[in-house]
Design a protein around this motif. Structure first.
Motif, PDB file in Angstrom:
ATOM      1  N   ASP A 214       0.729  -1.249   0.023  1.00 34.94           N
ATOM      2  CA  ASP A 214       0.078   0.069   0.011  1.00 34.94           C
ATOM      3  C   ASP A 214       0.853   1.269  -0.139  1.00 34.94           C
ATOM      4  O   ASP A 214       0.334   2.206   0.079  1.00 34.94           O
ATOM      5  CB  ASP A 214      -0.825   0.034   1.265  1.00 34.94           C
ATOM      6  N   GLY A 215       2.080   1.211   0.020  1.00 32.12           N
ATOM      7  CA  GLY A 215       2.923   2.383  -0.110  1.00 32.12           C
ATOM      8  C   GLY A 215       4.375   1.956   0.449  1.00 32.12           C
ATOM      9  O   GLY A 215       4.664   0.840   0.769  1.00 32.12           O
ATOM     10  N   VAL A 216       5.054   3.239   0.788  1.00 33.17           N
ATOM     11  CA  VAL A 216       6.576   2.785   1.311  1.00 33.17           C
ATOM     12  C   VAL A 216       6.436   3.268   2.583  1.00 33.17           C
ATOM     13  O   VAL A 216       6.309   4.382   3.119  1.00 33.17           O
ATOM     14  CB  VAL A 216       7.557   3.578   0.581  1.00 33.17           C
ATOM     15  N   LEU A 217       6.715   1.977   3.592  1.00 31.06           N
ATOM     16  CA  LEU A 217       6.856   2.610   5.011  1.00 31.06           C
ATOM     17  C   LEU A 217       8.226   3.020   5.347  1.00 31.06           C
ATOM     18  O   LEU A 217       9.339   2.597   5.172  1.00 31.06           O
ATOM     19  CB  LEU A 217       6.566   1.094   5.673  1.00 31.06           C
ATOM     20  N   VAL A 218       8.220   4.324   6.027  1.00 32.42           N
ATOM     21  CA  VAL A 218       9.347   4.946   6.578  1.00 32.42           C
ATOM     22  C   VAL A 218       9.131   4.855   8.160  1.00 32.42           C
ATOM     23  O   VAL A 218       7.961   5.192   8.876  1.00 32.42           O
ATOM     24  CB  VAL A 218       9.127   6.172   6.115  1.00 32.42           C
ATOM     25  N   ARG A 219      10.318   4.350   8.850  1.00 33.00           N
ATOM     26  CA  ARG A 219      10.286   4.373  10.272  1.00 33.00           C
ATOM     27  C   ARG A 219      11.100   5.528  10.851  1.00 33.00           C
ATOM     28  O   ARG A 219      11.928   6.156  10.358  1.00 33.00           O
ATOM     29  CB  ARG A 219      10.987   2.933  10.706  1.00 33.00           C
ATOM     30  N   VAL A 220      10.737   6.174  11.880  1.00 36.47           N
ATOM     31  CA  VAL A 220      11.130   7.481  12.608  1.00 36.47           C
ATOM     32  C   VAL A 220      11.183   6.987  14.021  1.00 36.47           C
ATOM     33  O   VAL A 220      10.517   6.335  14.575  1.00 36.47           O
ATOM     34  CB  VAL A 220      10.469   8.588  12.326  1.00 36.47           C
ATOM     35  N   SER A 221      12.242   7.544  14.691  1.00 38.46           N
ATOM     36  CA  SER A 221      12.411   7.414  16.144  1.00 38.46           C
ATOM     37  C   SER A 221      13.320   8.680  16.798  1.00 38.46           C
ATOM     38  O   SER A 221      13.926   9.413  15.960  1.00 38.46           O
ATOM     39  CB  SER A 221      13.255   6.335  16.414  1.00 38.46           C
ATOM     40  N   ALA A 222      12.885   9.000  17.943  1.00 38.67           N
ATOM     41  CA  ALA A 222      13.760  10.006  18.711  1.00 38.67           C
ATOM     42  C   ALA A 222      13.953   9.564  20.183  1.00 38.67           C
ATOM     43  O   ALA A 222      13.136   8.521  20.806  1.00 38.67           O
ATOM     44  CB  ALA A 222      13.020  11.333  18.684  1.00 38.67           C
ATOM     45  N   THR A 223      14.761  10.026  20.821  1.00 39.79           N
ATOM     46  CA  THR A 223      15.034   9.715  22.310  1.00 39.79           C
ATOM     47  C   THR A 223      15.148  10.983  23.118  1.00 39.79           C
ATOM     48  O   THR A 223      16.025  11.862  22.674  1.00 39.79           O
ATOM     49  CB  THR A 223      16.505   8.680  22.586  1.00 39.79           C
ATOM     50  N   ASP A 224      14.806  11.024  24.407  1.00 42.38           N
ATOM     51  CA  ASP A 224      14.645  12.176  25.217  1.00 42.38           C
ATOM     52  C   ASP A 224      14.548  13.637  24.376  1.00 42.38           C
ATOM     53  O   ASP A 224      15.578  14.540  24.208  1.00 42.38           O
ATOM     54  CB  ASP A 224      16.265  12.129  25.788  1.00 42.38           C
ATOM     55  N   THR A 225      13.234  13.692  23.917  1.00 39.20           N
ATOM     56  CA  THR A 225      12.852  14.779  22.948  1.00 39.20           C
ATOM     57  C   THR A 225      11.780  15.720  23.929  1.00 39.20           C
ATOM     58  O   THR A 225      11.398  15.176  24.974  1.00 39.20           O
ATOM     59  CB  THR A 225      12.383  14.233  21.777  1.00 39.20           C
ATOM     60  N   VAL A 226      11.672  16.796  23.522  1.00 36.41           N
ATOM     61  CA  VAL A 226      10.656  17.512  24.320  1.00 36.41           C
ATOM     62  C   VAL A 226       9.624  17.974  23.190  1.00 36.41           C
ATOM     63  O   VAL A 226      10.046  18.655  21.924  1.00 36.41           O
ATOM     64  CB  VAL A 226      11.305  18.678  24.745  1.00 36.41           C
ATOM     65  N   LEU A 227       8.243  17.654  23.642  1.00 33.60           N
ATOM     66  CA  LEU A 227       7.254  18.545  22.680  1.00 33.60           C
ATOM     67  C   LEU A 227       6.683  19.673  23.017  1.00 33.60           C
ATOM     68  O   LEU A 227       6.722  20.118  24.105  1.00 33.60           O
ATOM     69  CB  LEU A 227       5.995  17.445  22.566  1.00 33.60           C
ATOM     70  N   SER A 228       7.019  20.765  22.158  1.00 37.44           N
ATOM     71  CA  SER A 228       6.536  22.085  22.369  1.00 37.44           C
ATOM     72  C   SER A 228       5.686  22.815  21.387  1.00 37.44           C
ATOM     73  O   SER A 228       5.946  22.347  20.173  1.00 37.44           O
ATOM     74  CB  SER A 228       7.899  22.789  22.857  1.00 37.44           C
ATOM     75  N   GLY A 229       5.377  24.021  21.500  1.00 40.93           N
ATOM     76  CA  GLY A 229       4.664  24.724  20.604  1.00 40.93           C
ATOM     77  C   GLY A 229       3.194  25.315  20.730  1.00 40.93           C
ATOM     78  O   GLY A 229       2.709  24.620  21.639  1.00 40.93           O
TER      79      GLY A 229
END
Length: 229
Positions: A214-229
């Motif tokens: 159904d498409g190209v699967l792209v994997r993402v990750s991050a460690t010890d991050t901060v969500l803001s905005g």
């Protein structure tokens, strides 16, 4: 004893009800915030896992928050979607109740985004059609070869180069037309392409890519991050 047991059961049932109401309200608030801050066309599906919810709210730490976004919400062609899991989300109860949350520390973020073949085909233009072919991608497109419009079927690998999704065509064949090999080699070069994946928020990095039906699967990750905005 019987009356006490009934009271305890009713009390437990009430606690469970309050817990489930609380998590439903919290999920709705998270969905609205994600939609507003992300400029989405609609609120995504949010699932705050773990039971009970109230103990997580009191501690200010949530084990896992799952967010699912559809093509319509992202404003992309059908088949495009994203699924993200936030682990170790830290929001104090007082900040959540007062609505004064400015930053949200997160221990780990793992996610996937499915880029539809329709979206990727737009990079090559014309009558390009893309589809998965095992661990490779199949490309069907009419190409101008020596002044002739020739239908070409090609196959190539999909990989990552930094923030770019790269399709490297390995072989091509002309449909019903006898074309010299050096001309097909030219078609291979024409069909190679790159898709610059838009900059990702919260320090997310691309970690893998995999063609699917159904498409190209792209994997993402991050460690010890901060969500803001």
């Amino acid at each position: 004893m019987k009356a006490l047991l009934i009271v305890l059961l009713l009390g437990l049932g009430l606690l469970v009800l309050v817990d489930r109401v609380g998590v439903t309200v919290a999920e709705g608030q998270v969905a609205d915030q994600v939609a507003e801050r992300g400029g989405l066309a609609g609120a995504p599906e949010v699932d705050i896992t773990g039971f009970p919810f109230l103990t997580q709210a009191l501690s200010g730490r949530y084990d896992e928050v799952r967010i699912s976004l559809t093509a319509e919400q992202l404003g992309e062609p059908a088949g495009t979607r994203a699924d993200v899991s936030l682990f170790g989300v830290q929001v104090s109860l007082s900040d959540a109740v007062s609505g004064s949350v400015q930053e949200i520390p997160v221990e780990q973020v793992d996610g996937t985004a499915t880029l539809s073949y329709e979206l990727l085909a737009q990079q090559l233009g014309g009558d390009t059609r893309l589809q998965g072919d095992g661990d490779r991608m199949r490309i069907d497109r009419t190409v101008d070869l020596l002044g002739l419009e020739v239908p070409i079927t090609a196959r190539g690998t999909v990989s990552l180069d930094g923030q770019d999704l790269v399709v490297d065509v390995e072989d091509a064949a002309a449909a019903g037309v006898d074309v010299p090999g050096f001309v097909l080699d030219r078609a291979v070069d024409v069909l190679d392409f790159r898709y610059p994946v838009p900059e990702l928020p919260f320090g997310l990095e691309l970690t893998g890519v995999d063609p699917r039906d159904d498409g190209v699967l792209v994997r993402v990750s991050a460690t010890d991050t901060v969500l803001s905005g």
